[in-house]
Structure formats: structure tokens, C-alpha cells
Design a protein around this motif. Structure first.
Motif, short mmCIF file in Angstrom:
data_model
loop_
_atom_site.label_atom_id
_atom_site.label_comp_id
_atom_site.label_asym_id
_atom_site.label_seq_id
_atom_site.Cartn_x
_atom_site.Cartn_y
_atom_site.Cartn_z
N GLU A 1 0.84 -1.19 0.00
CA GLU A 1 0.00 0.00 0.00
C GLU A 1 0.88 1.24 0.00
OE1 GLU A 1 -0.87 0.11 4.76
OE2 GLU A 1 -2.08 -1.23 3.52
N VAL A 2 0.24 2.39 -0.23
CA VAL A 2 0.95 3.66 -0.22
C VAL A 2 0.33 4.51 0.89
CG1 VAL A 2 1.54 5.72 -1.55
CG2 VAL A 2 1.34 3.51 -2.72
N PRO A 3 1.11 4.86 1.91
CA PRO A 3 0.55 5.66 3.00
C PRO A 3 -0.08 6.95 2.47
CG PRO A 3 2.73 4.86 3.59
CD PRO A 3 2.52 4.53 2.12
N GLY A 4 -1.29 7.25 2.96
CA GLY A 4 -1.99 8.46 2.55
C GLY A 4 -2.81 8.30 1.28
N TYR A 5 -2.82 7.09 0.73
CA TYR A 5 -3.59 6.82 -0.49
C TYR A 5 -4.45 5.58 -0.30
CZ TYR A 5 -0.66 10.12 -3.05
OH TYR A 5 -0.04 11.25 -3.48
N ARG A 6 -5.53 5.53 -1.06
CA ARG A 6 -6.36 4.32 -1.07
C ARG A 6 -6.32 3.71 -2.47
NH1 ARG A 6 -10.38 8.32 -1.12
NH2 ARG A 6 -11.50 8.34 -3.09
N VAL A 7 -6.49 2.43 -2.55
CA VAL A 7 -6.57 1.74 -3.84
C VAL A 7 -8.02 1.77 -4.29
CG1 VAL A 7 -6.24 -0.45 -5.05
CG2 VAL A 7 -4.58 0.27 -3.32
N ASP A 8 -8.27 2.45 -5.39
CA ASP A 8 -9.63 2.56 -5.93
C ASP A 8 -9.97 1.38 -6.85
OD1 ASP A 8 -10.12 5.05 -4.67
OD2 ASP A 8 -9.05 6.08 -6.29
N ARG A 9 -8.94 0.87 -7.54
CA ARG A 9 -9.19 -0.22 -8.48
C ARG A 9 -7.91 -1.01 -8.68
NH1 ARG A 9 -9.34 -0.31 -14.48
NH2 ARG A 9 -8.79 1.90 -14.40
N VAL A 10 -8.03 -2.32 -8.66
CA VAL A 10 -6.91 -3.20 -8.97
C VAL A 10 -7.04 -3.60 -10.44
CG1 VAL A 10 -5.80 -5.43 -8.51
CG2 VAL A 10 -6.73 -4.07 -6.62
N ILE A 11 -6.01 -3.30 -11.20
CA ILE A 11 -6.02 -3.62 -12.63
C ILE A 11 -5.48 -5.03 -12.85
CG2 ILE A 11 -5.04 -2.99 -14.87
CD1 ILE A 11 -5.11 -0.05 -13.75
N GLY A 12 -4.40 -5.37 -12.16
CA GLY A 12 -3.82 -6.71 -12.28
C GLY A 12 -2.33 -6.66 -12.53
N GLU A 13 -1.77 -7.84 -12.75
CA GLU A 13 -0.33 -7.96 -12.93
C GLU A 13 0.14 -7.27 -14.21
OE1 GLU A 13 3.23 -11.25 -13.48
OE2 GLU A 13 1.16 -11.89 -13.65
N VAL A 14 1.26 -6.60 -14.09
CA VAL A 14 1.94 -6.02 -15.25
C VAL A 14 3.42 -6.37 -15.12
CG1 VAL A 14 0.34 -4.12 -15.71
CG2 VAL A 14 2.16 -3.79 -14.04
N PHE A 15 4.09 -6.40 -16.25
CA PHE A 15 5.53 -6.66 -16.20
C PHE A 15 6.23 -5.99 -17.36
CE2 PHE A 15 3.87 -10.15 -18.73
CZ PHE A 15 4.80 -10.28 -19.75
N GLY A 16 7.51 -5.76 -17.18
CA GLY A 16 8.39 -5.26 -18.23
C GLY A 16 9.55 -6.22 -18.32
N ALA B 1 -0.65 2.15 -19.80
CA ALA B 1 -1.50 1.75 -20.93
C ALA B 1 -2.80 1.09 -20.46
CB ALA B 1 -0.74 0.79 -21.85
N ARG B 2 -2.78 0.49 -19.28
CA ARG B 2 -3.96 -0.16 -18.75
C ARG B 2 -4.77 0.76 -17.83
NH1 ARG B 2 -0.54 -3.88 -20.26
NH2 ARG B 2 -1.16 -5.99 -20.78
N GLY B 3 -4.33 2.01 -17.72
CA GLY B 3 -5.08 2.99 -16.93
C GLY B 3 -4.64 3.12 -15.49
N GLY B 4 -3.51 2.53 -15.13
CA GLY B 4 -3.03 2.61 -13.76
C GLY B 4 -2.20 3.85 -13.50
N ASN B 5 -2.15 4.26 -12.25
CA ASN B 5 -1.27 5.35 -11.87
C ASN B 5 -0.29 4.93 -10.77
OD1 ASN B 5 -2.98 5.28 -9.66
ND2 ASN B 5 -3.49 7.46 -9.71
N ALA B 6 -0.27 3.61 -10.48
CA ALA B 6 0.68 3.07 -9.51
C ALA B 6 0.88 1.58 -9.75
CB ALA B 6 0.17 3.29 -8.08
N TYR C 1 8.09 -6.77 -12.29
CA TYR C 1 6.66 -7.09 -12.27
C TYR C 1 6.02 -6.59 -10.98
CZ TYR C 1 8.16 -11.00 -9.30
OH TYR C 1 8.71 -11.75 -8.30
N GLY C 2 4.71 -6.43 -11.05
CA GLY C 2 3.95 -5.96 -9.89
C GLY C 2 2.48 -5.90 -10.23
N THR C 3 1.73 -5.26 -9.35
CA THR C 3 0.28 -5.14 -9.53
C THR C 3 -0.07 -3.70 -9.87
OG1 THR C 3 -0.08 -6.91 -7.92
CG2 THR C 3 -1.96 -5.48 -8.42
N ALA C 4 -0.65 -3.51 -11.05
CA ALA C 4 -1.08 -2.17 -11.47
C ALA C 4 -2.39 -1.84 -10.77
CB ALA C 4 -1.27 -2.13 -12.99
N VAL C 5 -2.47 -0.61 -10.27
CA VAL C 5 -3.66 -0.15 -9.55
C VAL C 5 -3.93 1.31 -9.89
CG1 VAL C 5 -3.33 -1.75 -7.60
CG2 VAL C 5 -2.34 0.55 -7.50
N VAL C 6 -5.12 1.75 -9.50
CA VAL C 6 -5.45 3.16 -9.51
C VAL C 6 -5.56 3.58 -8.05
CG1 VAL C 6 -7.15 4.91 -10.14
CG2 VAL C 6 -6.66 3.02 -11.71
#
Length: 124
Positions: A24-39, A87-92, A113-118
């Protein structure tokens, strides 16, 4: 390029996609989980670097040429991870990790790799 950039990396503080290794990110809430992304990137070994590393390994010490190559590879994998999240609409990206493996004795595979979220700031 400074020594800091040669031997370290990651997105700068002004990046539009925040990348963290935490759940998690202190001071932020997760509004939407997009899913796994990787480079992903696969780098072949440079003959000159390999020869230099072979000599250096006999004497001991850091293999600076290989260190720089790995930093460049990790940064490229991270950039691709961020592109995928954006590209999937995530900001984190939460729980970002790196995986490094040998690719059929031809080079090194680096995957970020990680989990893309808004996320959005908590009201307060």
C-alpha cells in the motif's frame, strides 16, 4: 551521467506512475486493482565486457562493466513495466519486484513485475 545514475536507478519522483515495493501507499487508497503487469528485457553478453570481467574476477573487486549493464537492463525493464501500467489505466504499481535469470546461456533476462492499480489520496 552521474555515478548515481550509473550504479542505481528507478523512476524519478515526478513519474506519473508511482512504483513501490509495498502493499500500500501511505496516505492513499486503492480505488481499483487492474492486475499484474511486467516489463521484460533480455540482454546478450558483450564480448569485451565478458573478457574484462573474467580478468577482474581473478583479481577480485567489483565488475563495473557488468554492474552498469545490469543497471541499464533493470531500468529498461522498469520503464516497460511503467508503460504497461499506464496503458492499462493505472497510476501506480504495488509490490514491484525484479526477477533475473540466465536466458539459455546467451544473456540475462530481467523482468520487473507488480500489480497495477489506480490510487487516490485519502480525504483528510
Amino acid at each position: 551521467m552521474s555515478n548515481l545514475d550509473e550504479y542505481g536507478g528507478g523512476p524519478g519522483p515526478s513519474a506519473d506512475v508511482l512504483v513501490v515495493t509495498t502493499n500500500e501507499v501511505p496516505g492513499y487508497r486503492v480505488d481499483r486493482v487492474i492486475g499484474e503487469v511486467f516489463g521484460l528485457t533480455v540482454r546478450s553478453r558483450h564480448l569485451g565486457t565478458q573478457i574484462g570481467a573474467s580478468f577482474k574476477s581473478m583479481l577480485g573487486g567489483e565488475l563495473k562493466g557488468l554492474t552498469k549493464t545490469l543497471v541499464e537492463s533493470r531500468n529498461q525493464a522498469m520503464e516497460r513495466l511503467i508503460e504497461q501500467a499506464r496503458a492499462r489505466g493505472g497510476n501506480a504499481v504495488l509490490m514491484m519486484r525484479f526477477d533475473v535469470t540466465e536466458a539459455a546461456d546467451l544473456g540475462t533476462e530481467i523482468c520487473a513485475y507488480g500489480t497495477a492499480v489506480v490510487i487516490s489520496p485519502l480525504a483528510g
